[in-house]
Design an enzyme around this catalytic site. Sequence first.
Site, mmCIF file in Angstrom:
data_model
loop_
_atom_site.group_PDB
_atom_site.id
_atom_site.type_symbol
_atom_site.label_atom_id
_atom_site.label_comp_id
_atom_site.label_asym_id
_atom_site.label_seq_id
_atom_site.Cartn_x
_atom_site.Cartn_y
_atom_site.Cartn_z
ATOM 1 C CD GLN A 134 -2.339 1.132 2.253
ATOM 2 O OE1 GLN A 134 -3.693 1.812 2.782
ATOM 3 N NE2 GLN A 134 -1.615 1.598 4.204
ATOM 4 C CG ASP A 150 12.525 -11.910 0.462
ATOM 5 O OD1 ASP A 150 12.637 -12.149 1.850
ATOM 6 O OD2 ASP A 150 11.785 -12.795 -0.413
ATOM 7 C CB THR A 171 4.345 0.133 13.780
ATOM 8 O OG1 THR A 171 3.174 0.210 14.477
ATOM 9 C CG2 THR A 171 5.498 -0.935 14.141
ATOM 10 C CD GLU A 192 0.163 -3.502 16.167
ATOM 11 O OE1 GLU A 192 0.681 -4.434 16.907
ATOM 12 O OE2 GLU A 192 -1.082 -2.490 16.824
ATOM 13 C CE1 TYR A 200 4.218 -4.936 11.468
ATOM 14 C CE2 TYR A 200 3.497 -3.575 12.852
ATOM 15 C CZ TYR A 200 3.974 -3.843 11.757
ATOM 16 O OH TYR A 200 3.774 -2.341 11.639
ATOM 17 C CE LYS A 237 7.404 -3.043 10.404
ATOM 18 N NZ LYS A 237 8.157 -2.353 9.356
ATOM 19 C CG HIS A 256 -0.990 4.626 7.153
ATOM 20 N ND1 HIS A 256 0.196 4.190 8.172
ATOM 21 C CD2 HIS A 256 -0.154 4.185 6.050
ATOM 22 C CE1 HIS A 256 1.592 4.178 7.681
ATOM 23 N NE2 HIS A 256 0.737 3.644 6.050
HETATM 24 P P1 NAP Z 1 1.333 -3.789 3.337
HETATM 25 O O1 NAP Z 1 0.560 -3.123 2.572
HETATM 26 O O2 NAP Z 1 1.705 -5.255 3.460
HETATM 27 O O3 NAP Z 1 3.258 -3.727 2.096
HETATM 28 C C1 NAP Z 1 3.929 -4.539 2.028
HETATM 29 C C2 NAP Z 1 5.891 -4.558 1.585
HETATM 30 O O4 NAP Z 1 6.668 -5.608 1.994
HETATM 31 C C3 NAP Z 1 4.632 -5.763 0.300
HETATM 32 O O5 NAP Z 1 5.536 -5.537 -1.108
HETATM 33 C C4 NAP Z 1 5.220 -6.704 0.601
HETATM 34 O O6 NAP Z 1 5.682 -8.041 -0.912
HETATM 35 C C5 NAP Z 1 7.021 -6.481 1.036
HETATM 36 N N1 NAP Z 1 7.295 -7.775 1.956
HETATM 37 C C6 NAP Z 1 6.988 -8.511 2.687
HETATM 38 N N2 NAP Z 1 8.143 -9.327 2.652
HETATM 39 C C7 NAP Z 1 8.728 -9.285 2.304
HETATM 40 C C8 NAP Z 1 10.089 -10.580 2.160
HETATM 41 N N3 NAP Z 1 10.498 -11.110 3.206
HETATM 42 N N4 NAP Z 1 10.949 -9.816 1.545
HETATM 43 C C9 NAP Z 1 10.508 -7.902 0.753
HETATM 44 N N5 NAP Z 1 9.235 -7.807 0.201
HETATM 45 C C10 NAP Z 1 8.725 -8.027 1.249
HETATM 46 O O7 NAP Z 1 2.554 -2.203 4.093
HETATM 47 P P2 NAP Z 1 1.929 -1.296 4.189
HETATM 48 O O8 NAP Z 1 0.210 -1.230 4.974
HETATM 49 O O9 NAP Z 1 2.474 -0.659 2.640
HETATM 50 O O10 NAP Z 1 2.849 -0.260 5.037
HETATM 51 C C11 NAP Z 1 4.621 -0.727 4.410
HETATM 52 C C12 NAP Z 1 5.152 -0.368 5.793
HETATM 53 O O11 NAP Z 1 4.885 0.505 6.721
HETATM 54 C C13 NAP Z 1 5.149 -1.804 6.935
HETATM 55 O O12 NAP Z 1 6.189 -1.934 6.787
HETATM 56 C C14 NAP Z 1 4.484 -2.137 8.232
HETATM 57 O O13 NAP Z 1 4.961 -3.199 8.725
HETATM 58 C C15 NAP Z 1 4.896 -0.682 8.254
HETATM 59 N N6 NAP Z 1 3.358 0.292 8.822
HETATM 60 C C16 NAP Z 1 2.138 -0.012 8.683
HETATM 61 C C17 NAP Z 1 1.320 1.096 8.707
HETATM 62 C C18 NAP Z 1 -0.470 0.874 8.512
HETATM 63 O O14 NAP Z 1 -0.836 1.493 9.087
HETATM 64 N N7 NAP Z 1 -0.269 0.440 7.500
HETATM 65 C C19 NAP Z 1 1.194 1.735 10.201
HETATM 66 C C20 NAP Z 1 2.737 1.684 10.924
HETATM 67 C C21 NAP Z 1 3.326 0.664 10.221
HETATM 68 P P3 NAP Z 1 4.298 -8.327 -1.355
HETATM 69 O O15 NAP Z 1 3.432 -7.495 -2.201
HETATM 70 O O16 NAP Z 1 5.466 -9.355 -2.150
HETATM 71 O O17 NAP Z 1 3.691 -9.250 -0.476
HETATM 72 O O1 G4F Z 2 -6.268 -3.679 10.510
HETATM 73 P P1 G4F Z 2 -5.682 -4.235 12.407
HETATM 74 O O2 G4F Z 2 -4.690 -5.427 10.729
HETATM 75 O O3 G4F Z 2 -4.578 -3.395 12.299
HETATM 76 P P2 G4F Z 2 -3.598 -2.940 13.347
HETATM 77 O O4 G4F Z 2 -3.154 -4.400 13.691
HETATM 78 O O5 G4F Z 2 -3.661 -2.386 14.128
HETATM 79 O O6 G4F Z 2 -2.211 -3.345 12.612
HETATM 80 C C1 G4F Z 2 -1.687 -2.299 11.788
HETATM 81 O O7 G4F Z 2 -1.826 -0.529 11.742
HETATM 82 C C2 G4F Z 2 -0.367 -1.333 13.035
HETATM 83 C C3 G4F Z 2 0.210 -0.014 13.247
HETATM 84 O O8 G4F Z 2 -0.698 0.537 14.696
HETATM 85 C C4 G4F Z 2 0.887 -1.764 11.660
HETATM 86 F F1 G4F Z 2 1.628 -1.686 12.057
HETATM 87 C C5 G4F Z 2 0.083 -3.008 11.708
HETATM 88 O O9 G4F Z 2 1.308 -3.513 9.674
HETATM 89 C C6 G4F Z 2 -0.610 -2.986 10.606
HETATM 90 O O10 G4F Z 2 -0.885 -1.558 9.297
HETATM 91 O O11 G4F Z 2 -6.521 -4.202 13.486
HETATM 92 C C7 G4F Z 2 -7.090 -2.829 13.638
HETATM 93 C C8 G4F Z 2 -7.953 -3.636 14.309
HETATM 94 C C9 G4F Z 2 -7.392 -4.751 15.974
HETATM 95 O O12 G4F Z 2 -7.686 -4.047 17.297
HETATM 96 C C10 G4F Z 2 -7.912 -5.488 15.706
HETATM 97 O O13 G4F Z 2 -7.666 -6.681 16.733
HETATM 98 O O14 G4F Z 2 -8.948 -4.253 14.961
HETATM 99 C C11 G4F Z 2 -9.138 -5.241 15.098
HETATM 100 N N1 G4F Z 2 -9.957 -6.101 14.829
HETATM 101 C C12 G4F Z 2 -11.173 -6.634 14.981
HETATM 102 N N2 G4F Z 2 -11.892 -8.026 13.544
HETATM 103 C C13 G4F Z 2 -9.524 -6.949 13.322
HETATM 104 C C14 G4F Z 2 -10.831 -7.543 12.748
HETATM 105 N N3 G4F Z 2 -8.539 -6.891 12.793
HETATM 106 C C15 G4F Z 2 -8.740 -7.370 11.642
HETATM 107 N N4 G4F Z 2 -8.008 -7.760 10.462
HETATM 108 N N5 G4F Z 2 -9.641 -8.495 11.290
HETATM 109 C C16 G4F Z 2 -10.891 -8.900 12.209
HETATM 110 O O15 G4F Z 2 -11.853 -9.545 11.361
#
Ligand code: NAP
Ligand code: G4F
Length: 371
Positions: A23, A74, A143, A145, A167, A171, A197
Site C-alpha cells: 500500500q 528479498d 509503528t 504498535e 510483530y 519492529k 493508515h
Molecule cells: P503492506 O501493504 O503489507 O506491504 C508490505 C510490503 O512488504 C509488500 O510490498 C510486500 O511484498 C513486502 N514484503 C513482505 N515480505 C517481504 C520480504 N520477505 N522481502 C521483501 N519484501 C517483502 O504494508 P504497508 O501498509 O504498505 O506498510 C508499509 C510498512 O509500514 C510496513 O513495514 C508496515 O509494517 C509499516 N507500517 C504500516 C502501517 C499501516 O497502518 N499501514 C502503520 C505503521 C507501520 P508482497 O507484495 O510480495 O507481499
Molecule cells: O486492521 P488491523 O489488522 O491493524 P493493526 O493490528 O492495528 O495493525 C496495522 O496497523 C499497525 C499500526 O498501528 C501497523 F504497524 C501494522 O503493520 C498494520 O498495518 O486491526 C486493527 C484492529 C485490531 O485491534 C484488531 O483486533 O481491528 C481489530 N479487528 C477486529 N476484527 C480486526 C478484525 N482486525 C482484522 N485484521 N480482522 C478482523 O476481522
Amino acid sequence: MKNYKLNNEMTKKIALITGITGQDGTYLTKLLLSKGYEVHGMQRRTSRLNNERLDTIYQEAFMANSGLFIHFGDLSDAGILIKLLQQIQPDEVYHLAAMSHVQVSFDQPEYTADINATGTLRLLEAIKIAGLCQKTKFYQASTSELFGNAAKSPQGESTPFHPTSPYAISKLFAYWMTTNYRNSYGLFACNGILFNHESPLRDESFVTRKITMAVAKIGLGRQKTLYLGNLNAKRDWGHAEDYVEAMWLMLQKNKPDDYVIATGASTSVREFVEKSFDIIGIKLQFEGTGTAEKGYCLSSKNSLYPVKKNSLLVAIDPQFYRPTDIEWLIGDTTKAKEELQWEARTSVDSLVHEMVISDIQSVLNQINTVK
Ligand code: NAP
Ligand code: G4F
C-alpha cells in the site's frame, strides 16, 4: 544488472523503496515520481505477479519515460541487498517491506522476526558494506504498535514502548537498530512512528478494508453478514497518501530524527463499521456483548439493494480475536507539526467515504466482468 548511476542526470535524486508493491510503496512511488526522482523498487518473487497495485503507475512512468525500475530481492537474502545498494547507490532508502500483519505474527513469530528485525539489520549492513553511510538517507517504517497498551494517551515520541505482539517486538528491534546505525556510523536514519493508515489500496486482511469491501458487497446484494473480532479496539486511522508525504519530509531535514505521524483522533472498530454502513444508507443497531454481540439493520433508507429491517449484518467470529490486542491508540503529532510542517489532511469520515465508494466501484466492475 546495469549501473543505473551512469545513465542518470547528476541532478536527479535516486530512491530505493523496499516493499514497493505494498500500500505505502505504491503511494510513495507516485509521490517520488511526481517530484522528479528516479525510483528503484525491490519486489519479492511470488508464484503469481504481485504488482497489481503498481500497474497503473508503472505504465504511466513507462509512457512518460520517468524512471521507475523494479528489481527482484528479498529481505531474507543479504547478498541481493548488498548488490542492489552497490549498483543503485541511492540517495534515499525507504524501508517499507515487512510482514505487516499483527495477527499473522502470532502464527509465524520466527518468520516475522527474520523479515522485520533481522531483515532490517541486513539492509542497514548492506548500506554500510556498500560504503554509503555518509551518502544515503534511510527511512525505517516504525509503528504505533511499539506503544502497546500505553499508560499515557496520546502517544508521542517519548512515550515508553510496550510491544505486545511478535510483530511489534520485531519492529522494536528494527527501531533500535536504525537508531544504532545513526549513532554509531553517522547514517542519516529516521524512524517514522506511523499510526494506522488506510486507503482503497489497503489489503482486505486489515480490518478497515475488510469492512468497506463487505459493506460494498452487502449493499449490492453479494454478501449477507460481516464477521469480525474485537469491535472495541480504537485506532487512530489516517490516509496512506498523507502519510507517505511525511516519510519524504523526514528525509529532507538537515538532521535525522524520529517522528510520530497520526491524525490525533481515534475511532473504534464498531464506529468504523457504523460509518461505513451509513455511506450506503443503512443504520445499524448493536445488541449483546462479547462474542454474542450482533449488529442488525435498523433502517435502510436509499440503500443500493433492499436490506430487510432486523437482518443480521455484523457478527463476531472468535477466530479474529488475538492472543493480546491493543485497546486504544491515539497519536500526538506536535513534533511533526512543528518540525516537518506536516499535518494529516484526511478525516476518518472522508477516508471511510473514499474506501466504501471505491469498493462499490470494484464490486460493480467484477459483476460487469462476469456478465
Ligand atoms: P503492506 O501493504 O503489507 O506491504 C508490505 C510490503 O512488504 C509488500 O510490498 C510486500 O511484498 C513486502 N514484503 C513482505 N515480505 C517481504 C520480504 N520477505 N522481502 C521483501 N519484501 C517483502 O504494508 P504497508 O501498509 O504498505 O506498510 C508499509 C510498512 O509500514 C510496513 O513495514 C508496515 O509494517 C509499516 N507500517 C504500516 C502501517 C499501516 O497502518 N499501514 C502503520 C505503521 C507501520 P508482497 O507484495 O510480495 O507481499
Ligand atoms: O486492521 P488491523 O489488522 O491493524 P493493526 O493490528 O492495528 O495493525 C496495522 O496497523 C499497525 C499500526 O498501528 C501497523 F504497524 C501494522 O503493520 C498494520 O498495518 O486491526 C486493527 C484492529 C485490531 O485491534 C484488531 O483486533 O481491528 C481489530 N479487528 C477486529 N476484527 C480486526 C478484525 N482486525 C482484522 N485484521 N480482522 C478482523 O476481522
